[in-house]
Design a protein around this motif. Structure first.
Motif, PDB file in Angstrom:
ATOM      1  N   ARG A  41      42.061  44.074  31.308  1.00 35.31           N
ATOM      2  CA  ARG A  41      43.290  44.139  32.121  1.00 35.31           C
ATOM      3  C   ARG A  41      42.966  44.357  33.598  1.00 35.31           C
ATOM      4  O   ARG A  41      43.759  44.037  34.465  1.00 35.31           O
ATOM      5  N   ARG A  42      41.800  44.908  33.871  1.00 33.32           N
ATOM      6  CA  ARG A  42      41.392  45.102  35.272  1.00 33.32           C
ATOM      7  C   ARG A  42      41.195  43.766  35.978  1.00 33.32           C
ATOM      8  O   ARG A  42      41.370  43.662  37.187  1.00 33.32           O
ATOM      9  N   LEU A  43      40.839  42.715  35.225  1.00 33.72           N
ATOM     10  CA  LEU A  43      40.726  41.376  35.812  1.00 33.72           C
ATOM     11  C   LEU A  43      42.093  40.885  36.279  1.00 33.72           C
ATOM     12  O   LEU A  43      42.213  40.287  37.353  1.00 33.72           O
ATOM     13  N   LEU A  44      43.124  41.162  35.487  1.00 30.33           N
ATOM     14  CA  LEU A  44      44.483  40.805  35.884  1.00 30.33           C
ATOM     15  C   LEU A  44      44.889  41.569  37.140  1.00 30.33           C
ATOM     16  O   LEU A  44      45.477  40.998  38.066  1.00 30.33           O
ATOM     17  N   GLN A  45      44.556  42.848  37.176  1.00 29.77           N
ATOM     18  CA  GLN A  45      44.893  43.651  38.361  1.00 29.77           C
ATOM     19  C   GLN A  45      44.184  43.112  39.601  1.00 29.77           C
ATOM     20  O   GLN A  45      44.791  43.008  40.670  1.00 29.77           O
ATOM     21  N   ALA A  46      42.913  42.762  39.465  1.00 29.90           N
ATOM     22  CA  ALA A  46      42.171  42.213  40.600  1.00 29.90           C
ATOM     23  C   ALA A  46      42.773  40.879  41.041  1.00 29.90           C
ATOM     24  O   ALA A  46      42.961  40.641  42.236  1.00 29.90           O
ATOM     25  N   HIS A  47      43.091  40.034  40.083  1.00 29.88           N
ATOM     26  CA  HIS A  47      43.699  38.726  40.370  1.00 29.88           C
ATOM     27  C   HIS A  47      44.981  38.901  41.181  1.00 29.88           C
ATOM     28  O   HIS A  47      45.135  38.313  42.257  1.00 29.88           O
ATOM     29  N   LEU A  48      45.872  39.745  40.692  1.00 28.34           N
ATOM     30  CA  LEU A  48      47.148  39.957  41.384  1.00 28.34           C
ATOM     31  C   LEU A  48      46.960  40.601  42.750  1.00 28.34           C
ATOM     32  O   LEU A  48      47.615  40.217  43.729  1.00 28.34           O
ATOM     33  N   ASP A  49      46.058  41.569  42.835  1.00 29.02           N
ATOM     34  CA  ASP A  49      45.858  42.280  44.096  1.00 29.02           C
ATOM     35  C   ASP A  49      45.194  41.388  45.147  1.00 29.02           C
ATOM     36  O   ASP A  49      45.551  41.445  46.323  1.00 29.02           O
ATOM     37  N   PHE A  50      44.244  40.541  44.743  1.00 28.62           N
ATOM     38  CA  PHE A  50      43.651  39.605  45.700  1.00 28.62           C
ATOM     39  C   PHE A  50      44.708  38.641  46.226  1.00 28.62           C
ATOM     40  O   PHE A  50      44.740  38.336  47.421  1.00 28.62           O
ATOM     41  N   VAL A  51      45.591  38.162  45.340  1.00 26.82           N
ATOM     42  CA  VAL A  51      46.668  37.270  45.787  1.00 26.82           C
ATOM     43  C   VAL A  51      47.578  38.000  46.774  1.00 26.82           C
ATOM     44  O   VAL A  51      47.871  37.486  47.866  1.00 26.82           O
ATOM     45  N   LEU A  52      48.022  39.188  46.417  1.00 25.73           N
ATOM     46  CA  LEU A  52      48.934  39.932  47.293  1.00 25.73           C
ATOM     47  C   LEU A  52      48.288  40.304  48.626  1.00 25.73           C
ATOM     48  O   LEU A  52      48.909  40.166  49.689  1.00 25.73           O
ATOM     49  N   MET A  53      47.065  40.771  48.589  1.00 27.26           N
ATOM     50  CA  MET A  53      46.398  41.152  49.833  1.00 27.26           C
ATOM     51  C   MET A  53      46.127  39.933  50.710  1.00 27.26           C
ATOM     52  O   MET A  53      46.205  40.008  51.938  1.00 27.26           O
ATOM     53  N   GLY A  54      45.807  38.805  50.086  1.00 24.01           N
ATOM     54  CA  GLY A  54      45.638  37.574  50.857  1.00 24.01           C
ATOM     55  C   GLY A  54      46.934  37.177  51.547  1.00 24.01           C
ATOM     56  O   GLY A  54      46.940  36.777  52.725  1.00 24.01           O
ATOM     57  N   LEU A  55      48.042  37.298  50.829  1.00 22.29           N
ATOM     58  CA  LEU A  55      49.345  36.993  51.425  1.00 22.29           C
ATOM     59  C   LEU A  55      49.663  37.946  52.580  1.00 22.29           C
ATOM     60  O   LEU A  55      50.236  37.537  53.596  1.00 22.29           O
ATOM     61  N   ILE A  56      49.293  39.205  52.429  1.00 19.77           N
ATOM     62  CA  ILE A  56      49.510  40.178  53.506  1.00 19.77           C
ATOM     63  C   ILE A  56      48.737  39.762  54.755  1.00 19.77           C
ATOM     64  O   ILE A  56      49.278  39.765  55.863  1.00 19.77           O
ATOM     65  N   LEU A  57      47.465  39.375  54.585  1.00 20.72           N
ATOM     66  CA  LEU A  57      46.680  38.963  55.752  1.00 20.72           C
ATOM     67  C   LEU A  57      47.273  37.728  56.423  1.00 20.72           C
ATOM     68  O   LEU A  57      47.339  37.656  57.655  1.00 20.72           O
ATOM     69  N   ASN A  82      40.114  46.837  48.545  1.00 23.69           N
ATOM     70  CA  ASN A  82      41.096  47.351  47.569  1.00 23.69           C
ATOM     71  C   ASN A  82      41.091  46.544  46.266  1.00 23.69           C
ATOM     72  O   ASN A  82      40.902  47.115  45.193  1.00 23.69           O
ATOM     73  N   PRO A  83      41.309  45.229  46.303  1.00 20.75           N
ATOM     74  CA  PRO A  83      41.319  44.496  45.038  1.00 20.75           C
ATOM     75  C   PRO A  83      39.945  44.412  44.385  1.00 20.75           C
ATOM     76  O   PRO A  83      39.839  44.389  43.152  1.00 20.75           O
ATOM     77  N   ALA A  84      38.895  44.390  45.199  1.00 14.71           N
ATOM     78  CA  ALA A  84      37.550  44.312  44.624  1.00 14.71           C
ATOM     79  C   ALA A  84      37.218  45.542  43.790  1.00 14.71           C
ATOM     80  O   ALA A  84      36.412  45.465  42.857  1.00 14.71           O
ATOM     81  N   LEU A  85      37.849  46.667  44.091  1.00 11.24           N
ATOM     82  CA  LEU A  85      37.577  47.895  43.343  1.00 11.24           C
ATOM     83  C   LEU A  85      38.021  47.814  41.884  1.00 11.24           C
ATOM     84  O   LEU A  85      37.542  48.584  41.054  1.00 11.24           O
ATOM     85  N   PHE A  86      38.915  46.890  41.559  1.00 10.85           N
ATOM     86  CA  PHE A  86      39.306  46.734  40.160  1.00 10.85           C
ATOM     87  C   PHE A  86      38.179  46.119  39.330  1.00 10.85           C
ATOM     88  O   PHE A  86      38.113  46.344  38.123  1.00 10.85           O
ATOM     89  N   LEU A  87      37.315  45.339  39.957  1.00 12.74           N
ATOM     90  CA  LEU A  87      36.293  44.618  39.194  1.00 12.74           C
ATOM     91  C   LEU A  87      35.276  45.528  38.518  1.00 12.74           C
ATOM     92  O   LEU A  87      35.025  45.363  37.322  1.00 12.74           O
ATOM     93  N   PRO A  88      34.685  46.512  39.206  1.00 11.80           N
ATOM     94  CA  PRO A  88      33.753  47.374  38.462  1.00 11.80           C
ATOM     95  C   PRO A  88      34.444  48.168  37.352  1.00 11.80           C
ATOM     96  O   PRO A  88      33.813  48.508  36.347  1.00 11.80           O
ATOM     97  N   MET A  89      35.741  48.427  37.519  1.00 19.48           N
ATOM     98  CA  MET A  89      36.460  49.155  36.473  1.00 19.48           C
ATOM     99  C   MET A  89      36.602  48.319  35.194  1.00 19.48           C
ATOM    100  O   MET A  89      36.810  48.878  34.120  1.00 19.48           O
ATOM    101  N   ALA A  90      36.465  47.002  35.300  1.00 17.76           N
ATOM    102  CA  ALA A  90      36.517  46.157  34.107  1.00 17.76           C
ATOM    103  C   ALA A  90      35.324  46.422  33.194  1.00 17.76           C
ATOM    104  O   ALA A  90      35.419  46.273  31.983  1.00 17.76           O
ATOM    105  N   TRP A  91      34.203  46.815  33.787  1.00 17.27           N
ATOM    106  CA  TRP A  91      33.004  47.079  33.001  1.00 17.27           C
ATOM    107  C   TRP A  91      32.908  48.517  32.535  1.00 17.27           C
ATOM    108  O   TRP A  91      32.097  48.829  31.675  1.00 17.27           O
ATOM    109  N   GLY A  92      33.716  49.380  33.095  1.00 13.74           N
ATOM    110  CA  GLY A  92      33.684  50.766  32.648  1.00 13.74           C
ATOM    111  C   GLY A  92      34.622  51.629  33.460  1.00 13.74           C
ATOM    112  O   GLY A  92      34.466  51.728  34.677  1.00 13.74           O
ATOM    113  N   PRO A  93      35.580  52.248  32.809  1.00 16.05           N
ATOM    114  CA  PRO A  93      36.553  53.064  33.537  1.00 16.05           C
ATOM    115  C   PRO A  93      35.952  54.316  34.167  1.00 16.05           C
ATOM    116  O   PRO A  93      36.534  54.887  35.076  1.00 16.05           O
ATOM    117  N   ASP A  94      34.773  54.729  33.719  1.00 16.61           N
ATOM    118  CA  ASP A  94      34.159  55.952  34.256  1.00 16.61           C
ATOM    119  C   ASP A  94      33.676  55.793  35.695  1.00 16.61           C
ATOM    120  O   ASP A  94      33.383  56.785  36.357  1.00 16.61           O
TER     121      ASP A  94
END
Length: 123
Positions: A41-57, A82-94
């Motif tokens: 699910r972190r991949l979905l969060q990263a996907h959405l956040d990259f889209v939103l942050m790109g639109l903001i820029l 910000n959106p890139a931080l979701f990616l390492p969480m996909a491999w481990g929430p810790d």
């Protein structure tokens, strides 16, 4: 084309491409597990956040094209990290407990929120 708009479009394109990873995570969860992804699910969060942050820029770059370069750099840093931080969480929430992760995430949140406030004031 304004640099911030161009960078925002690149970020938007990356977010769109991450949509494919989301499709794979839904249709082939076994493939995710094989590469060590435990929180797809972190991949979905990263996907959405990259889209939103790109639109903001893009929006800020079009609305306020004459922002100082230092502020553009702050905004670009925050909206990419910000959106890139979701990616390492996909491999481990810790990972969120690691001090480096906490510092980087704090800096990116301050850069994004503070940078947008300053853009509103200076734009």
């Amino acid at each position: 084309m304004d640099a911030m708009v161009r960078i925002g479009l690149v970020e938007l394109a990356l977010g769109a491409m991450l949509g494919w990873a989301v499709v794979v995570s839904v249709t082939r969860p076994d493939a995710c597990r094989r590469v060590g992804i435990v929180e797809p699910r972190r991949l979905l969060q990263a996907h959405l956040d990259f889209v939103l942050m790109g639109l903001i820029l893009v929006a800020v770059g079009l609305a306020a094209p004459d922002l100082p370069d230092w502020l553009v750099a702050v905004l670009v840093f925050g909206t990419w990290v910000n959106p890139a931080l979701f990616l390492p969480m996909a491999w481990g929430p810790d990972v969120v407990r690691h001090p480096v992760f906490r510092v980087v995430s704090g800096l990116s949140f301050v850069a994004t929120s503070g940078g947008l406030v300053l853009a509103a004031i200076l734009g």
